[in-house]
Design a protein around this motif. Sequence first.
Motif, PDB file in Angstrom:
ATOM      1  N   PHE A  56       0.903  -1.291   0.097  1.00  0.00           N
ATOM      2  CA  PHE A  56       0.090  -0.045   0.118  1.00  0.00           C
ATOM      3  C   PHE A  56       0.778   1.185   0.120  1.00  0.00           C
ATOM      4  CE2 PHE A  56      -1.654  -3.126   3.155  1.00  0.00           C
ATOM      5  CZ  PHE A  56      -2.712  -3.754   2.211  1.00  0.00           C
ATOM      6  N   GLU A  57       1.954   1.229  -0.667  1.00  0.00           N
ATOM      7  CA  GLU A  57       3.102   2.163  -0.613  1.00  0.00           C
ATOM      8  C   GLU A  57       2.646   3.548  -1.195  1.00  0.00           C
ATOM      9  OE1 GLU A  57       6.462   2.257  -3.243  1.00  0.00           O
ATOM     10  OE2 GLU A  57       5.374   0.346  -4.293  1.00  0.00           O
ATOM     11  N   ASP A  58       1.677   3.826  -1.698  1.00  0.00           N
ATOM     12  CA  ASP A  58       1.249   5.319  -2.259  1.00  0.00           C
ATOM     13  C   ASP A  58       0.149   5.810  -1.219  1.00  0.00           C
ATOM     14  OD1 ASP A  58      -0.671   3.526  -3.340  1.00  0.00           O
ATOM     15  OD2 ASP A  58      -0.971   4.975  -5.113  1.00  0.00           O
ATOM     16  N   GLY A  59      -0.344   4.713  -0.275  1.00  0.00           N
ATOM     17  CA  GLY A  59      -1.480   5.331   0.614  1.00  0.00           C
ATOM     18  C   GLY A  59      -0.894   5.880   1.916  1.00  0.00           C
ATOM     19  N   GLU A  60      -1.588   6.843   2.526  1.00  0.00           N
ATOM     20  CA  GLU A  60      -1.419   7.616   3.661  1.00  0.00           C
ATOM     21  C   GLU A  60      -2.159   7.210   4.854  1.00  0.00           C
ATOM     22  OE1 GLU A  60      -0.278  11.754   2.958  1.00  0.00           O
ATOM     23  OE2 GLU A  60       1.215  11.466   1.403  1.00  0.00           O
TER      24      GLU A  60
END
Length: 435
Positions: free
Chosen positions: A80-84
């Motif tokens: 989920f690396e582009d999630g914050e």
Amino acid sequence: MSTPSSAIESTLVENRVFEPSAATVKAARIAGMDAYNALCAEAEQDFEGFWAKRARETLTWHKPFTKVLDESNKPFFKWFEDGELNASYNCLDRHMGTPVENKTAIIFEADGGEVTKVTYRELLNKVSQFANALKARGVKKGDRVVIYMPMTIEGVVAMQACARIGATHSVVFGGFSAKALQERIQDAGAVAVITANYQLRGGKELPLKAIVDEGIAMGGCECIKDVIVFQRTPTACNMVAGRDSLMHEVMAGQSTDCPAEMVSAEHPLFVLYTSGSTGKPKGVQHSTGGYLLWANMTMNWTFDLKDSDIFWCTADIGWITGHSYVAYGPLAAGATQIVFEGVPTYPDAGRFWQMIERHKCTIFYTAPTAIRSLIKAAKATRRCTRPVRTSAACASSARWASPSTPKPGCGTTSTSVASAARSWTPSGRPKPAVT
């Protein structure tokens, strides 16, 4: 006379299977083996879609993710690396405005038996105040903070406050030496240490701050700018002018409003070091999104948590089990949990069972070693304790085969839960856990 044999016969083999009642199966989050097999089939059919669905349903995202799993640099998987998101927000803020807001978050029993309870709202206020205190002392997103604390509400507050501002914490078990502490401070490049003057265990005051001072004095810890001390007992400790401050003093006057710092799902939530018994301690970094998802999911899947449960994990926050099932998992799941400062044999070996009865504990998670040691203590003192069903291990080490536990063929012990949180599925694909 029988012929001597050199073969070793095991007396610890246990083949009994204890089937749950039909009512238990029906009420379980995973209601029987058919439901479990359907869950496995769903994951096999669409692996990334399976975890994406759970991540969206289970966690609150500030910025939704569009990438589920990056396997391009194996074994360094990214989830989920582009999630914050923010771990503290998911443990505390998300419950505000719901029935959980005024629910008891922690039932704390001190070594001497004193009991303190805090609600989710009260815990959020404490965490926000301490997070603001850290920010006021220059601690910021990306900094590392070493936590050397006893099993107290303040220990959980310290961990949550670091997560809230995006600082990566590294908890060191309160029984480790000054040298072990120094090595971890150096390796992490920590800017601050959060500790206590003393800890109370078995009716005795044991120094913590003095060990911090000794560790820093060994050299190589020039990165440390602040040492914040929780005054657990009235006994005074050495305070270094310009570096040391008391926790209650730095929190005084701080606002209970501290917006959570949103970070990438791959942002390091914490670094936890190996014991170092076989060489130099090795730091294992855990990222925010994948770790928090797995900690939350196992609260539901492994422990079959219900809203009315009183959960108790006896692990220290210095270990990974204490991270997952004291500091993060129960709070993310909105559970009421017990936190215990002392030892199971003080003032006698019935302490665990008395606490279970007193606090109406329904899920008890401990190590088989603890159970076995208490059995010996009970035999020695001829004390009688009523049987307690646990989610950790039964006293006879029998294998629990509850279909509500998605790990067929094994029980839920400190060892098996740690292995269940590994980064691989049975089919060889990574899980969003240790990344």
